[in-house]
Design a protein around this motif. Structure first.
Motif, PDB file in Angstrom:
ATOM      1  N   ALA A 190      12.883 -17.817 -50.687  1.00  0.00           N
ATOM      2  CA  ALA A 190      13.076 -18.587 -51.922  1.00  0.00           C
ATOM      3  C   ALA A 190      12.221 -18.080 -53.093  1.00  0.00           C
ATOM      4  O   ALA A 190      12.347 -18.587 -54.202  1.00  0.00           O
ATOM      5  N   LEU A 191      11.362 -17.085 -52.854  1.00  0.00           N
ATOM      6  CA  LEU A 191      10.493 -16.591 -53.924  1.00  0.00           C
ATOM      7  C   LEU A 191      11.306 -15.922 -55.031  1.00  0.00           C
ATOM      8  O   LEU A 191      12.261 -15.194 -54.748  1.00  0.00           O
ATOM      9  N   PRO A 192      10.943 -16.141 -56.279  1.00  0.00           N
ATOM     10  CA  PRO A 192      11.645 -15.463 -57.386  1.00  0.00           C
ATOM     11  C   PRO A 192      11.538 -13.949 -57.249  1.00  0.00           C
ATOM     12  O   PRO A 192      10.461 -13.412 -57.015  1.00  0.00           O
ATOM     13  N   GLY A 193      12.679 -13.276 -57.347  1.00  0.00           N
ATOM     14  CA  GLY A 193      12.697 -11.832 -57.240  1.00  0.00           C
ATOM     15  C   GLY A 193      12.946 -11.309 -55.838  1.00  0.00           C
ATOM     16  O   GLY A 193      13.082 -10.094 -55.649  1.00  0.00           O
ATOM     17  N   TYR A 194      13.020 -12.208 -54.863  1.00  0.00           N
ATOM     18  CA  TYR A 194      13.200 -11.778 -53.478  1.00  0.00           C
ATOM     19  C   TYR A 194      14.455 -10.908 -53.333  1.00  0.00           C
ATOM     20  O   TYR A 194      15.507 -11.172 -53.928  1.00  0.00           O
ATOM     21  N   VAL A 195      14.352  -9.861 -52.511  1.00  0.00           N
ATOM     22  CA  VAL A 195      15.510  -9.029 -52.170  1.00  0.00           C
ATOM     23  C   VAL A 195      15.593  -8.895 -50.652  1.00  0.00           C
ATOM     24  O   VAL A 195      14.576  -8.861 -49.966  1.00  0.00           O
ATOM     25  N   ASP A 196      16.814  -8.795 -50.166  1.00  0.00           N
ATOM     26  CA  ASP A 196      17.035  -8.569 -48.742  1.00  0.00           C
ATOM     27  C   ASP A 196      16.670  -7.144 -48.362  1.00  0.00           C
ATOM     28  O   ASP A 196      16.636  -6.250 -49.207  1.00  0.00           O
ATOM     29  N   MET A 197      16.454  -6.933 -47.071  1.00  0.00           N
ATOM     30  CA  MET A 197      16.144  -5.607 -46.569  1.00  0.00           C
ATOM     31  C   MET A 197      17.236  -4.608 -46.966  1.00  0.00           C
ATOM     32  O   MET A 197      16.951  -3.506 -47.423  1.00  0.00           O
TER      33      MET A 197
END
Length: 199
Positions: A190-197
């Motif tokens: 849920a962190l802002p800017g998170y990206v998946d692997m």
């Protein structure tokens, strides 16, 4: 700045994630370790140890070892504490990741996810599970007490442990008995800017 790595590797994903969270511009150079691209003379000039990930700064200086690079990128950001004790706690969890977590959870994942669980490595794969679950037990106890591994705030220690924990199922680990870890995984996602692997 260039970062050399494999997008499916947890150690490489640490760098991809911190760059996304902090908005750090970089060029990603994909290295296929299964094809031996980490052993070419060109790559060995960047990291003589012949492992991924590695990075080359604009001025030509190079770094290797995922947690060292991670903390370098997070320097002077809220992800890396300045208090000596809190900084030592980050180092403590990152050492735990490298010595008590990654050798079991990441290696089991490599055998299953990358190699397809060949018969000749099944015994090794199965032997990784008991110590891997022990590492998850340690994390679960901490995350029952605090929202993040070092306390109330998200740090690079969380990135280090998140990288392989969130794909532990790809190494045969069942996280259903770890509600605190599951809640922590959701907080990270849920962190802002998170990206998946793979994103």
């Amino acid at each position: 700045m260039k970062i050399y790595g494999d997008v499916s590797s947890g150690n490489c994903y640490k760098l991809k994630l911190v760059c996304a969270l902090l908005g750090i511009e970089h060029e990603w150079v994909n290295i296929n370790a299964l094809k031996g691209e980490h052993k070419t003379p060109e790559y060995l000039a960047i990291n003589p140890n012949g492992k991924i990930p590695a990075m080359q700064l604009d001025d030509g200086r190079c770094l290797s070892e995922s947690n060292a690079m991670l903390n370098f990128l997070a320097h002077d950001s809220p992800l890396l504490p300045t208090d000596a004790f809190e900084l030592a706690k980050v180092a403590q969890w990152q050492s735990f990741e490298q010595y008590s977590h990654e050798p079991y959870i990441a290696v089991a994942r490599f055998i299953q996810f990358y190699l397809g669980l060949p018969d000749e490595r099944r015994a090794e794969y199965e032997a990784k599970h008991a110590p891997g679950y022990h590492a998850l037990d340690v994390m679960e106890q901490q995350l029952k007490r605090t929202p993040y591994l070092c306390g109330e705030y998200f740090t690079t220690a969380d990135i280090s442990l998140y990288a392989y924990t969130h794909v532990a199922h790809e190494g045969g680990f069942d996280l259903t008995a770890y509600p605190a870890i599951q809640a922590w995984l959701e907080r990270v996602r849920a962190l802002p800017g998170y990206v998946d692997m793979q994103g």
